[in-house]
Design an enzyme around this catalytic site. Sequence first.
Site, PDB file in Angstrom:
ATOM      1  N   ARG A  41      48.947 -31.362 -32.921  1.00 15.99           N
ATOM      2  CA  ARG A  41      48.208 -30.819 -33.991  1.00 15.99           C
ATOM      3  C   ARG A  41      48.634 -32.069 -35.010  1.00 15.99           C
ATOM      4  O   ARG A  41      49.551 -32.922 -34.664  1.00 15.99           O
ATOM      5  CB  ARG A  41      48.839 -29.580 -34.632  1.00 15.99           C
ATOM      6  N   LEU A  42      48.029 -31.994 -35.942  1.00 13.06           N
ATOM      7  CA  LEU A  42      48.116 -32.838 -37.217  1.00 13.06           C
ATOM      8  C   LEU A  42      48.380 -31.910 -38.487  1.00 13.06           C
ATOM      9  O   LEU A  42      47.504 -31.054 -38.478  1.00 13.06           O
ATOM     10  CB  LEU A  42      47.062 -34.017 -37.509  1.00 13.06           C
ATOM     11  N   ASP A  43      49.088 -32.269 -39.383  1.00 17.81           N
ATOM     12  CA  ASP A  43      49.319 -31.295 -40.465  1.00 17.81           C
ATOM     13  C   ASP A  43      47.955 -31.659 -41.293  1.00 17.81           C
ATOM     14  O   ASP A  43      47.254 -32.373 -41.242  1.00 17.81           O
ATOM     15  CB  ASP A  43      50.572 -32.041 -41.285  1.00 17.81           C
ATOM     16  N   TYR A  44      48.066 -30.366 -42.167  1.00 17.67           N
ATOM     17  CA  TYR A  44      46.951 -30.234 -42.920  1.00 17.67           C
ATOM     18  C   TYR A  44      46.475 -31.431 -43.919  1.00 17.67           C
ATOM     19  O   TYR A  44      45.427 -31.675 -43.908  1.00 17.67           O
ATOM     20  CB  TYR A  44      46.894 -29.039 -43.888  1.00 17.67           C
ATOM     21  N   SER A  46      47.574 -34.599 -43.273  1.00 15.56           N
ATOM     22  CA  SER A  46      47.583 -35.869 -42.261  1.00 15.56           C
ATOM     23  C   SER A  46      46.035 -35.787 -42.007  1.00 15.56           C
ATOM     24  O   SER A  46      45.449 -34.822 -41.781  1.00 15.56           O
ATOM     25  CB  SER A  46      48.460 -35.834 -41.107  1.00 15.56           C
TER      26      SER A  46
END
Length: 194
Positions: A41-44, A46
């Site tokens: 995942r990538l943060d919201y 990022s």
Amino acid sequence: MLQYFIIYKPFQVLSQFSPEGDKRTLKDCFAVPADVYPVGRLDYDSEGLLILTNDKTLNHRLLDPRFSHEREYWVQVEGAISDQALHALSTGVDITVDGKVHRTKPCKASAFQEPPVVPERTPPIRYRKSVPDSWMSLTLTEGKNRQVRKMTAQVGFPTLRLIRYRIERLTIDGLQPGEMRNLDRSGIYSSLFS
């Protein structure tokens, strides 16, 4: 049939297809088969490279902590990044993960002499004439929750913008936010594991 995509996840998009409140998700940006899901995942807040696939073996190999692989992030920070901070980042700093102190593994940290060529962000970073900013590259082999942001804050340079540029030899070169590229199995495995 196994399918593989690399995407440039835009800023303020969740790394999931299922809805969550009024936040945008991958479903709002990318049309892929229903059995395809993000690996990791990538943060919201990022942006950058994310792999989408229905290959459970690939998912396992990339997320299993016994198999380390490089992930390169381009990070815009508040302030002119110092050599001292880069040295601290490269040798390891203490961050908090799940309420416990975690010493980050050694990594590669370097400053960009000129800002990298990256797409404009929507909305843009708030510009403040009185506060300089700078860009650096951080290449990690671990991926704790919000690790890059915690690391840069720990050395006194808060993250303003965070882009995952590369996983091993896969990059977002040629992609704009919201764009996707289809890859075949041999292309993705050779880029990640050879």
